[in-house]
Design a protein around this motif. Sequence first.
Motif, short mmCIF file in Angstrom:
data_model
loop_
_atom_site.label_atom_id
_atom_site.label_comp_id
_atom_site.label_asym_id
_atom_site.label_seq_id
_atom_site.Cartn_x
_atom_site.Cartn_y
_atom_site.Cartn_z
N TRP A 133 1.10 -1.35 0.18
CA TRP A 133 -0.29 0.38 -0.02
C TRP A 133 0.66 1.26 -0.32
O TRP A 133 0.62 2.10 -0.84
N GLY A 134 1.50 1.04 0.90
CA GLY A 134 2.81 1.94 0.70
C GLY A 134 3.43 2.28 -0.44
O GLY A 134 3.95 4.12 -0.51
N GLU A 135 4.35 1.60 -1.02
CA GLU A 135 4.83 1.46 -2.48
C GLU A 135 4.12 2.02 -3.23
O GLU A 135 3.68 2.38 -4.22
N GLY A 136 2.23 1.42 -3.59
CA GLY A 136 1.85 1.79 -4.48
C GLY A 136 1.05 0.32 -5.14
O GLY A 136 0.80 1.18 -6.51
N ASN A 137 2.22 -0.24 -4.76
CA ASN A 137 1.94 -1.52 -5.94
C ASN A 137 1.02 -2.66 -5.38
O ASN A 137 0.44 -2.83 -4.04
N PRO A 138 0.53 -2.99 -6.65
CA PRO A 138 -0.72 -3.81 -6.01
C PRO A 138 0.18 -5.66 -5.52
O PRO A 138 1.39 -5.60 -5.53
N GLY A 139 -1.08 -6.33 -5.22
CA GLY A 139 0.12 -7.69 -4.74
C GLY A 139 -1.33 -7.58 -3.72
O GLY A 139 -2.24 -7.75 -3.80
N ASP A 162 2.87 -1.64 17.13
CA ASP A 162 3.79 -0.50 17.04
C ASP A 162 4.50 -0.29 15.88
O ASP A 162 4.92 0.61 15.98
N THR A 163 4.96 -1.12 15.58
CA THR A 163 5.87 -1.28 14.02
C THR A 163 4.95 -0.93 12.75
O THR A 163 6.03 -0.31 12.21
N GLN A 164 3.55 -0.89 12.97
CA GLN A 164 3.56 -0.78 11.72
C GLN A 164 2.44 0.56 11.59
O GLN A 164 1.48 1.44 10.49
N VAL A 165 2.10 1.55 12.90
CA VAL A 165 1.53 2.42 12.85
C VAL A 165 2.09 3.81 11.45
O VAL A 165 1.66 4.71 11.17
N CYS A 171 0.37 6.37 4.76
CA CYS A 171 -0.43 6.03 4.02
C CYS A 171 -1.93 6.77 3.75
O CYS A 171 -2.66 7.42 3.32
N LEU A 172 -2.52 6.66 5.70
CA LEU A 172 -3.41 7.56 5.35
C LEU A 172 -3.53 8.48 4.80
O LEU A 172 -4.19 9.29 4.46
#
Length: 193
Positions: A133-139, A162-165, A171-172
């Motif tokens: 999502w952050g890279e804008g890539n599909p998968g 925590d590591t994903q916050v 992204c948001l």
Amino acid sequence: MQTIEGILRGLGHDDDRVLADAEFLGSVGLTPRTFREGCLRLASRTSPFGGPPSAFRAEMRNGIKALGWGDWINAGSLRSPSGDTWPVLMLDEPDALDWSTIHGFKGLQATVTAVAIPPLPKRATSIDGVGLWGEGNPGESRRVLYVGASRAQRLLILVTADTQVPAVTSCLQRDAVPFMVIHNPRDTGGMNA
């Protein structure tokens, strides 16, 4: 039923791909009606909390075998808690929250939906849904995240490690999604949002 169907679908495939219902049923040679009927038969075989977890697991394996589904369901993947006791007894409380796997909730919606985003494994071999999502890539893992998030009609809650916050909030912000970060003040090991 959605939970049972989702669990059986998960036991039937080793990869992370999310199959459409027709594709999944075609891959195992069932019609929607026969799959639903089989799931109902499994659900009605025994009460999960009527005995120890090992007895419930054995009964489910016998049910899968009786249905003739042993060729596509890996019944060896059925697990039960260590110590052969249920860690928490499920109570039928009207105020309890409904829950499911993303696969089990596919096609359904709720006014409020919470999606749990786990931490990345220490030795991750591929990029997770948040990373894609952050890279804008599909998968596939990004599609699974989207399926879970799109179940919410009015409010989506992302429960993140925590590591994903930082990655999720980035992204948001980038996608101009209104959000609020709420930290768990009882957590002493870091910041949970």
